[in-house]
Design a protein around this motif. Structure first.
Motif, PDB file in Angstrom:
ATOM      1  N   TYR A 120      45.197  58.880   4.343  1.00  0.00           N
ATOM      2  CA  TYR A 120      46.502  59.126   4.543  1.00  0.00           C
ATOM      3  C   TYR A 120      46.119  60.560   5.910  1.00  0.00           C
ATOM      4  O   TYR A 120      47.222  60.210   6.739  1.00  0.00           O
ATOM      5  CB  TYR A 120      46.567  60.610   3.526  1.00  0.00           C
ATOM      6  CG  TYR A 120      48.089  60.808   3.571  1.00  0.00           C
ATOM      7  CD1 TYR A 120      49.294  59.984   3.117  1.00  0.00           C
ATOM      8  CD2 TYR A 120      48.487  62.389   4.387  1.00  0.00           C
ATOM      9  CE1 TYR A 120      49.973  60.226   3.141  1.00  0.00           C
ATOM     10  CE2 TYR A 120      49.328  63.125   3.845  1.00  0.00           C
ATOM     11  CZ  TYR A 120      50.612  62.079   3.791  1.00  0.00           C
ATOM     12  OH  TYR A 120      51.740  62.706   3.669  1.00  0.00           O
ATOM     13  N   ASN A 141      48.351  54.737   4.787  1.00  0.00           N
ATOM     14  CA  ASN A 141      49.614  55.367   3.868  1.00  0.00           C
ATOM     15  C   ASN A 141      49.057  53.826   2.485  1.00  0.00           C
ATOM     16  O   ASN A 141      48.873  54.354   1.320  1.00  0.00           O
ATOM     17  CB  ASN A 141      50.683  54.967   3.759  1.00  0.00           C
ATOM     18  CG  ASN A 141      51.051  56.889   5.074  1.00  0.00           C
ATOM     19  OD1 ASN A 141      50.608  57.092   4.771  1.00  0.00           O
ATOM     20  ND2 ASN A 141      52.298  56.313   5.539  1.00  0.00           N
ATOM     21  N   ASN A 191      50.391  64.858  -3.955  1.00  0.00           N
ATOM     22  CA  ASN A 191      50.628  63.855  -2.582  1.00  0.00           C
ATOM     23  C   ASN A 191      51.472  62.679  -3.254  1.00  0.00           C
ATOM     24  O   ASN A 191      52.225  61.767  -2.090  1.00  0.00           O
ATOM     25  CB  ASN A 191      49.133  64.196  -2.190  1.00  0.00           C
ATOM     26  CG  ASN A 191      48.912  65.048  -2.076  1.00  0.00           C
ATOM     27  OD1 ASN A 191      49.355  66.088  -2.000  1.00  0.00           O
ATOM     28  ND2 ASN A 191      47.310  64.513  -1.473  1.00  0.00           N
ATOM     29  N   VAL A 197      54.707  63.513  -3.050  1.00  0.00           N
ATOM     30  CA  VAL A 197      54.997  63.362  -1.735  1.00  0.00           C
ATOM     31  C   VAL A 197      55.543  61.746  -0.987  1.00  0.00           C
ATOM     32  O   VAL A 197      56.517  62.177  -0.574  1.00  0.00           O
ATOM     33  CB  VAL A 197      53.849  64.332  -0.600  1.00  0.00           C
ATOM     34  CG1 VAL A 197      54.404  64.782   0.900  1.00  0.00           C
ATOM     35  CG2 VAL A 197      54.173  65.803  -1.714  1.00  0.00           C
ATOM     36  N   MET A 198      54.661  60.896  -1.405  1.00  0.00           N
ATOM     37  CA  MET A 198      54.946  59.972  -0.503  1.00  0.00           C
ATOM     38  C   MET A 198      56.095  59.561  -1.229  1.00  0.00           C
ATOM     39  O   MET A 198      57.020  58.167  -0.392  1.00  0.00           O
ATOM     40  CB  MET A 198      53.298  58.870  -1.178  1.00  0.00           C
ATOM     41  CG  MET A 198      52.209  59.513  -0.435  1.00  0.00           C
ATOM     42  SD  MET A 198      50.851  59.073  -0.414  1.00  0.00           S
ATOM     43  CE  MET A 198      51.201  57.528   0.520  1.00  0.00           C
ATOM     44  N   TYR A 199      56.013  59.137  -2.504  1.00  0.00           N
ATOM     45  CA  TYR A 199      57.569  58.375  -3.269  1.00  0.00           C
ATOM     46  C   TYR A 199      58.872  59.451  -2.698  1.00  0.00           C
ATOM     47  O   TYR A 199      59.729  58.799  -2.171  1.00  0.00           O
ATOM     48  CB  TYR A 199      56.901  58.345  -5.014  1.00  0.00           C
ATOM     49  CG  TYR A 199      56.441  57.017  -5.290  1.00  0.00           C
ATOM     50  CD1 TYR A 199      56.886  56.034  -5.026  1.00  0.00           C
ATOM     51  CD2 TYR A 199      55.381  57.393  -5.319  1.00  0.00           C
ATOM     52  CE1 TYR A 199      56.742  55.008  -5.623  1.00  0.00           C
ATOM     53  CE2 TYR A 199      54.797  56.432  -6.251  1.00  0.00           C
ATOM     54  CZ  TYR A 199      55.228  55.225  -6.174  1.00  0.00           C
ATOM     55  OH  TYR A 199      54.586  54.312  -6.364  1.00  0.00           O
ATOM     56  N   THR A 200      58.476  60.339  -2.007  1.00  0.00           N
ATOM     57  CA  THR A 200      59.401  60.949  -1.665  1.00  0.00           C
ATOM     58  C   THR A 200      59.408  60.381   0.016  1.00  0.00           C
ATOM     59  O   THR A 200      61.521  60.556  -0.018  1.00  0.00           O
ATOM     60  CB  THR A 200      59.552  62.724  -1.541  1.00  0.00           C
ATOM     61  OG1 THR A 200      59.100  63.196  -2.815  1.00  0.00           O
ATOM     62  CG2 THR A 200      60.543  63.110  -1.024  1.00  0.00           C
ATOM     63  N   LYS A 201      59.172  60.958   0.211  1.00  0.00           N
ATOM     64  CA  LYS A 201      58.702  60.301   1.699  1.00  0.00           C
ATOM     65  C   LYS A 201      59.447  58.891   2.925  1.00  0.00           C
ATOM     66  O   LYS A 201      59.513  58.712   3.606  1.00  0.00           O
ATOM     67  CB  LYS A 201      58.086  61.190   2.541  1.00  0.00           C
ATOM     68  CG  LYS A 201      58.082  62.299   2.370  1.00  0.00           C
ATOM     69  CD  LYS A 201      57.088  63.512   3.664  1.00  0.00           C
ATOM     70  CE  LYS A 201      56.879  64.865   3.734  1.00  0.00           C
ATOM     71  NZ  LYS A 201      56.177  65.047   4.166  1.00  0.00           N
ATOM     72  N   GLY A 202      59.122  58.072   1.730  1.00  0.00           N
ATOM     73  CA  GLY A 202      58.752  56.315   1.257  1.00  0.00           C
ATOM     74  C   GLY A 202      57.416  56.444   2.745  1.00  0.00           C
ATOM     75  O   GLY A 202      57.244  55.284   2.956  1.00  0.00           O
ATOM     76  N   GLN A 203      56.425  57.363   2.232  1.00  0.00           N
ATOM     77  CA  GLN A 203      54.966  56.684   3.216  1.00  0.00           C
ATOM     78  C   GLN A 203      54.067  55.668   2.083  1.00  0.00           C
ATOM     79  O   GLN A 203      53.026  56.447   0.960  1.00  0.00           O
ATOM     80  CB  GLN A 203      54.265  57.894   3.069  1.00  0.00           C
ATOM     81  CG  GLN A 203      54.856  59.067   3.276  1.00  0.00           C
ATOM     82  CD  GLN A 203      54.269  60.401   4.013  1.00  0.00           C
ATOM     83  OE1 GLN A 203      53.762  60.661   3.264  1.00  0.00           O
ATOM     84  NE2 GLN A 203      54.292  61.113   5.058  1.00  0.00           N
ATOM     85  N   PRO A 234      60.945  54.766  -1.050  1.00  0.00           N
ATOM     86  CA  PRO A 234      61.382  55.745  -1.213  1.00  0.00           C
ATOM     87  C   PRO A 234      61.933  55.825  -2.894  1.00  0.00           C
ATOM     88  O   PRO A 234      63.155  54.796  -2.734  1.00  0.00           O
ATOM     89  CB  PRO A 234      62.618  55.530  -0.462  1.00  0.00           C
ATOM     90  CG  PRO A 234      62.645  55.414   0.720  1.00  0.00           C
ATOM     91  CD  PRO A 234      61.641  54.064   0.842  1.00  0.00           C
ATOM     92  N   ALA A 245      58.884  59.904  -7.417  1.00  0.00           N
ATOM     93  CA  ALA A 245      58.547  61.200  -7.506  1.00  0.00           C
ATOM     94  C   ALA A 245      58.767  62.431  -8.261  1.00  0.00           C
ATOM     95  O   ALA A 245      57.418  62.832  -7.945  1.00  0.00           O
ATOM     96  CB  ALA A 245      59.763  61.298  -6.034  1.00  0.00           C
TER      97      ALA A 245
END
Length: 102
Positions: free
Chosen positions: A44, A53, A74, A77-83, A87, A92
């Motif tokens: 990450y 990612n 974490n 957060v990745m699902y929130t930010k689309g990392q 998204p 999330a």
């Protein structure tokens, strides 16, 4: 986590990170959630490994399925930010709730 205690700019730290990477990776492959989380963080953050990612998400997911709250957070957060994922507020929320319930 140990990775946060190391200044990755020094020569000694880079050597230690490489040694840790091998130890974490071996333990992660054996199924240890804490090691899976640490491998995910290395991917990450790109600390000791090429930043990726997709691989971070894979390792967070393995630890999260074992109930590792920080990995669950974490992932949220990745699902929130689309990392490394599309998204998805629903996923999330699901991961945030799992992490918070611990």
């Amino acid at each position: 986590q140990l990775g946060y205690e190391i200044n990755s700019n020094s020569k000694e730290s880079k050597i230690l990170i490489n040694e840790m990477k091998d130890l974490f990776k071996c333990s992660a492959e054996e199924g240890f959630a804490n090691a899976q989380y640490n491998v995910a963080m290395m991917f990450y953050e790109g600390n000791g490994m090429q930043q990726n990612n997709d691989k971070a998400r894979e390792w967070f997911l393995k630890a999260a399925h074992q109930g590792y709250a920080m990995a669950q957070h974490n992932l949220a957060v990745m699902y929130t930010k689309g990392q490394g994922v599309k998204p998805d507020p629903g996923k999330a929320r699901e991961w945030f709730l799992k992490a918070a319930s611990q």
